[in-house]
Design a protein around this motif. Structure first.
Motif, PDB file in Angstrom:
ATOM      1  N   ILE A  97      10.314  -9.438   2.203  1.00 58.27           N
ATOM      2  CA  ILE A  97      11.514  -9.776   2.961  1.00 58.27           C
ATOM      3  C   ILE A  97      12.520  -8.630   2.921  1.00 58.27           C
ATOM      4  CG2 ILE A  97      13.459 -11.386   3.083  1.00 58.27           C
ATOM      5  CD1 ILE A  97      11.472 -13.494   1.840  1.00 58.27           C
ATOM      6  N   ARG A  98      12.675  -8.012   1.754  1.00 52.58           N
ATOM      7  CA  ARG A  98      13.594  -6.873   1.638  1.00 52.58           C
ATOM      8  C   ARG A  98      13.183  -5.750   2.578  1.00 52.58           C
ATOM      9  NH1 ARG A  98      13.917  -1.969  -0.599  1.00 52.58           N
ATOM     10  NH2 ARG A  98      11.860  -2.081  -1.585  1.00 52.58           N
ATOM     11  N   LEU A  99      11.888  -5.424   2.590  1.00 55.90           N
ATOM     12  CA  LEU A  99      11.430  -4.340   3.454  1.00 55.90           C
ATOM     13  C   LEU A  99      11.577  -4.700   4.931  1.00 55.90           C
ATOM     14  CD1 LEU A  99       8.236  -3.079   1.581  1.00 55.90           C
ATOM     15  CD2 LEU A  99      10.452  -1.928   1.763  1.00 55.90           C
ATOM     16  N   LEU A 100      11.320  -5.948   5.270  1.00 57.32           N
ATOM     17  CA  LEU A 100      11.474  -6.374   6.658  1.00 57.32           C
ATOM     18  C   LEU A 100      12.933  -6.292   7.096  1.00 57.32           C
ATOM     19  CD1 LEU A 100       9.008  -9.361   6.482  1.00 57.32           C
ATOM     20  CD2 LEU A 100       8.787  -7.457   8.103  1.00 57.32           C
ATOM     21  N   ASP A 101      13.843  -6.601   6.180  1.00 59.00           N
ATOM     22  CA  ASP A 101      15.274  -6.570   6.493  1.00 59.00           C
ATOM     23  C   ASP A 101      15.844  -5.152   6.519  1.00 59.00           C
ATOM     24  OD1 ASP A 101      15.594  -9.306   6.788  1.00 59.00           O
ATOM     25  OD2 ASP A 101      16.276  -9.638   4.732  1.00 59.00           O
ATOM     26  N   CYS A 102      15.340  -4.291   5.631  1.00 53.31           N
ATOM     27  CA  CYS A 102      16.015  -3.020   5.362  1.00 53.31           C
ATOM     28  C   CYS A 102      15.244  -1.776   5.797  1.00 53.31           C
ATOM     29  CB  CYS A 102      16.336  -2.909   3.867  1.00 53.31           C
ATOM     30  SG  CYS A 102      17.359  -4.258   3.261  1.00 53.31           S
ATOM     31  N   SER A 103      14.118  -1.955   6.444  1.00 54.50           N
ATOM     32  CA  SER A 103      13.343  -0.800   6.895  1.00 54.50           C
ATOM     33  C   SER A 103      12.829  -1.082   8.306  1.00 54.50           C
ATOM     34  CB  SER A 103      12.170  -0.532   5.946  1.00 54.50           C
ATOM     35  OG  SER A 103      11.138  -1.495   6.132  1.00 54.50           O
ATOM     36  N   ASP A 104      12.023  -0.162   8.809  1.00 48.14           N
ATOM     37  CA  ASP A 104      11.447  -0.350  10.141  1.00 48.14           C
ATOM     38  C   ASP A 104      10.074  -1.020  10.075  1.00 48.14           C
ATOM     39  OD1 ASP A 104      10.051   1.723   8.992  1.00 48.14           O
ATOM     40  OD2 ASP A 104      10.231   3.084  10.709  1.00 48.14           O
ATOM     41  N   LEU A 105       9.866  -1.855   9.061  1.00 46.88           N
ATOM     42  CA  LEU A 105       8.557  -2.462   8.835  1.00 46.88           C
ATOM     43  C   LEU A 105       8.077  -3.292  10.025  1.00 46.88           C
ATOM     44  CD1 LEU A 105       6.116  -3.068   7.086  1.00 46.88           C
ATOM     45  CD2 LEU A 105       7.464  -4.796   5.864  1.00 46.88           C
ATOM     46  N   MET A 106       8.969  -3.988  10.696  1.00 47.24           N
ATOM     47  CA  MET A 106       8.525  -4.787  11.847  1.00 47.24           C
ATOM     48  C   MET A 106       7.973  -3.898  12.961  1.00 47.24           C
ATOM     49  SD  MET A 106       8.435  -8.058  11.517  1.00 47.24           S
ATOM     50  CE  MET A 106       8.335  -8.652  13.204  1.00 47.24           C
ATOM     51  N   GLN A 107       8.401  -2.635  12.995  1.00 44.00           N
ATOM     52  CA  GLN A 107       7.887  -1.701  13.986  1.00 44.00           C
ATOM     53  C   GLN A 107       6.624  -0.996  13.496  1.00 44.00           C
ATOM     54  OE1 GLN A 107      11.456  -1.891  13.382  1.00 44.00           O
ATOM     55  NE2 GLN A 107      11.231  -3.302  15.111  1.00 44.00           N
ATOM     56  N   THR A 108       6.629  -0.538  12.231  1.00 45.74           N
ATOM     57  CA  THR A 108       5.464   0.188  11.712  1.00 45.74           C
ATOM     58  C   THR A 108       4.300  -0.740  11.398  1.00 45.74           C
ATOM     59  OG1 THR A 108       6.233   0.032   9.419  1.00 45.74           O
ATOM     60  CG2 THR A 108       6.927   1.970  10.683  1.00 45.74           C
ATOM     61  N   ARG A 109       4.633  -1.969  10.931  1.00 47.69           N
ATOM     62  CA  ARG A 109       3.643  -3.009  10.617  1.00 47.69           C
ATOM     63  C   ARG A 109       2.651  -2.564   9.535  1.00 47.69           C
ATOM     64  NH1 ARG A 109       2.680  -3.545  16.360  1.00 47.69           N
ATOM     65  NH2 ARG A 109       0.443  -3.625  15.940  1.00 47.69           N
ATOM     66  N   ILE A 110       3.079  -1.666   8.655  1.00 50.23           N
ATOM     67  CA  ILE A 110       2.248  -1.245   7.536  1.00 50.23           C
ATOM     68  C   ILE A 110       3.152  -0.975   6.344  1.00 50.23           C
ATOM     69  CG2 ILE A 110       2.316   1.166   8.353  1.00 50.23           C
ATOM     70  CD1 ILE A 110      -0.493   1.512   7.056  1.00 50.23           C
ATOM     71  N   LEU A 111       2.698  -1.370   5.158  1.00 49.14           N
ATOM     72  CA  LEU A 111       3.481  -1.108   3.955  1.00 49.14           C
ATOM     73  C   LEU A 111       2.560  -0.725   2.806  1.00 49.14           C
ATOM     74  CD1 LEU A 111       3.453  -3.666   1.659  1.00 49.14           C
ATOM     75  CD2 LEU A 111       4.540  -4.795   3.597  1.00 49.14           C
ATOM     76  N   ILE A 112       3.146   0.000   1.886  1.00 48.47           N
ATOM     77  CA  ILE A 112       2.455   0.440   0.675  1.00 48.47           C
ATOM     78  C   ILE A 112       2.963  -0.388  -0.500  1.00 48.47           C
ATOM     79  CG2 ILE A 112       1.998   2.392  -0.857  1.00 48.47           C
ATOM     80  CD1 ILE A 112       0.910   2.751   2.010  1.00 48.47           C
ATOM     81  N   MET A 113       2.042  -0.922  -1.294  1.00 48.82           N
ATOM     82  CA  MET A 113       2.416  -1.722  -2.467  1.00 48.82           C
ATOM     83  C   MET A 113       2.354  -0.808  -3.697  1.00 48.82           C
ATOM     84  SD  MET A 113       0.153  -5.016  -1.281  1.00 48.82           S
ATOM     85  CE  MET A 113       0.983  -6.386  -2.085  1.00 48.82           C
ATOM     86  N   ALA A 114       3.482  -0.187  -4.012  1.00 47.58           N
ATOM     87  CA  ALA A 114       3.503   0.838  -5.055  1.00 47.58           C
ATOM     88  C   ALA A 114       3.094   0.290  -6.417  1.00 47.58           C
ATOM     89  CB  ALA A 114       4.889   1.473  -5.142  1.00 47.58           C
TER      90      ALA A 114
END
Length: 200
Positions: free
Chosen positions: A158-175
């Protein structure tokens, strides 16, 4: 590759009602994409016996079909390897599923994404070390201190969806989840296409 001892372990409180599998016709696309991911070694089993990767598809506003726990070793899946997640509570760290198998250990993370937007209809969680290493801090990245399969990871989504361009990139890294990468989209094919765009 070394994994922490709790890799692949369900960390949420799982309420499982054993039941019949979903109809094969409802799972055809999900099984096909999951098995393709396995063939590409994006979903699989490490030498130490720990499985990795999972896949899901929204069924309704408040339910989704997801691959079952401990299925990473299977080259080909059947409806008996999927279950329906129909209720969840991130704050209480609980999730309920109905089907022939318990839901994947990452299901609470999937639930958070489905909760966030109706545009998210399909999710693929894979492991790929080169992309995981290369993407950290470049692509939307979860905090390294946050472990997989926990409410904290769900809130990181939720944090990444709110605070980054995740909805546009649709990819995330789970550090904090070694080799973990997650993609999503309006369809499984669209989610997979995002992945293919980022893999060497």
């Amino acid at each position: 590759m070394t994994t922490t001892p709790d890799e692949g372990v369900i960390k949420y409180v799982s309420h499982w009602t054993p039941g019949a599998p979903l109809e094969e016709s409802e799972l055809t696309e999900l099984m096909a994409w999951r098995d393709r991911m396995h063939q590409a070694q994006h979903i699989g089993l490490y030498p130490n016996g720990i499985g990795y990767g999972n896949i899901s598809l929204r069924r309704s506003t408040h339910s989704f079909a997801v691959s079952g726990t401990q299925t990473g070793h299977l080259a080909h899946t059947t409806p008996h390897h999927y279950t329906l997640v129909d209720t969840w509570d991130i704050d209480r760290n609980t999730l309920h599923c109905t089907g022939p198998i318990q839901a994947s250990s990452e299901s609470l993370t999937h639930a958070a994404l489905y909760d966030y937007s109706s545009a998210i209809q399909a999710i693929i969680h894979i492991h790929n070390r080169p992309l995981w290493q290369r993407g950290q801090g470049v692509l939307p990245t979860t905090a390294a201190s946050v472990p997989y399969g926990t409410p904290a990871m769900a809130y990181e989504m939720i944090r990444l969806l709110d605070c980054s361009d995740l909805m546009q990139t649709r990819i995330l890294i789970m550090a904090g989840h070694e080799e973990g990468v997650l993609v999503f989209g309006p369809t499984l094919a669209a989610a997979a296409q995002v992945l293919y765009q980022h893999i060497d």
